[in-house]
Structures are given as structure tokens and as C-alpha cells.
Design a protein around this motif. Structure first.
Motif, PDB file in Angstrom:
ATOM      1  N   TRP A  43       0.829  -1.209   0.000  1.00  0.00           N
ATOM      2  CA  TRP A  43       0.000   0.000   0.000  1.00  0.00           C
ATOM      3  C   TRP A  43       0.861   1.256   0.000  1.00  0.00           C
ATOM      4  O   TRP A  43       0.539   2.243  -0.641  1.00  0.00           O
ATOM      5  N   ASP A  44       1.982   1.224   0.705  1.00  0.00           N
ATOM      6  CA  ASP A  44       2.890   2.370   0.707  1.00  0.00           C
ATOM      7  C   ASP A  44       3.453   2.608  -0.689  1.00  0.00           C
ATOM      8  O   ASP A  44       3.577   3.752  -1.135  1.00  0.00           O
ATOM      9  N   GLU A  45       3.781   1.539  -1.386  1.00  0.00           N
ATOM     10  CA  GLU A  45       4.315   1.663  -2.745  1.00  0.00           C
ATOM     11  C   GLU A  45       3.266   2.223  -3.700  1.00  0.00           C
ATOM     12  O   GLU A  45       3.566   3.073  -4.542  1.00  0.00           O
ATOM     13  N   ILE A  46       2.044   1.766  -3.579  1.00  0.00           N
ATOM     14  CA  ILE A  46       0.966   2.276  -4.430  1.00  0.00           C
ATOM     15  C   ILE A  46       0.774   3.764  -4.168  1.00  0.00           C
ATOM     16  O   ILE A  46       0.647   4.561  -5.097  1.00  0.00           O
ATOM     17  N   TYR A  47       0.773   4.169  -2.910  1.00  0.00           N
ATOM     18  CA  TYR A  47       0.611   5.576  -2.553  1.00  0.00           C
ATOM     19  C   TYR A  47       1.748   6.409  -3.153  1.00  0.00           C
ATOM     20  O   TYR A  47       1.510   7.452  -3.761  1.00  0.00           O
ATOM     21  N   LYS A  48       2.984   5.939  -3.007  1.00  0.00           N
ATOM     22  CA  LYS A  48       4.135   6.677  -3.555  1.00  0.00           C
ATOM     23  C   LYS A  48       4.019   6.824  -5.073  1.00  0.00           C
ATOM     24  O   LYS A  48       4.294   7.878  -5.623  1.00  0.00           O
ATOM     25  N   GLU A  50       1.278   6.864  -6.887  1.00  0.00           N
ATOM     26  CA  GLU A  50       0.206   7.793  -7.218  1.00  0.00           C
ATOM     27  C   GLU A  50       0.651   9.232  -6.973  1.00  0.00           C
ATOM     28  O   GLU A  50       0.332  10.133  -7.743  1.00  0.00           O
ATOM     29  N   VAL A  51       1.381   9.461  -5.896  1.00  0.00           N
ATOM     30  CA  VAL A  51       1.866  10.807  -5.601  1.00  0.00           C
ATOM     31  C   VAL A  51       2.826  11.252  -6.685  1.00  0.00           C
ATOM     32  O   VAL A  51       2.744  12.370  -7.184  1.00  0.00           O
ATOM     33  N   ALA A  57      -0.728  14.417  -3.477  1.00  0.00           N
ATOM     34  CA  ALA A  57      -1.578  13.429  -2.815  1.00  0.00           C
ATOM     35  C   ALA A  57      -3.033  13.832  -2.989  1.00  0.00           C
ATOM     36  O   ALA A  57      -3.364  14.998  -2.999  1.00  0.00           O
TER      37      ALA A  57
END
Length: 58
Positions: A43-48, A50-51, A57
């Protein structure tokens, strides 16, 4: 439920089902610290990604 085919359809669905979505949502603060979902780094990788892709964000 009608088939969602456009962004407008999806926005309408979210608006019409807002209370149900909130009722069934899980707050991360309510999960135990050792929860598998929290510990999953994916999930952290997906967030990074997308940012970086969007430049901000959401």
C-alpha cells in the motif's frame, strides 16, 4: 444497481451510497497494530506511485 459506465455514473453512485459506504468503512486507527493489511508495504508503494504520477496526494 445500474451498471457504472462513466465517471459521472460513479460519482452518482458514491453520492447516493455515501452513508452506506461510511457505515461499512474501517478506520485504520481501529485496526490492531499487527494487522496484516497495515503491515503490507504494498500500500505504501501504491501511494508513492500515485503521488509521483499525479504530483500531489489526493
Amino acid at each position: 444497481m445500474a451498471k457504472i459506465e462513466t465517471v459521472q455514473d460513479f460519482k452518482k453512485y458514491l453520492k447516493e451510497n455515501r452513508e452506506l459506504l461510511h457505515k461499512n468503512a474501517v478506520r485504520i486507527e481501529d485496526l490492531p497494530p499487527d494487522d496484516d493489511w497495515i503491515l503490507d508495504d504494498e500500500w505504501d508503494e501504491i501511494y508513492k506511485q500515485e503521488v509521483l504520477k499525479n504530483g500531489k496526494a489526493v
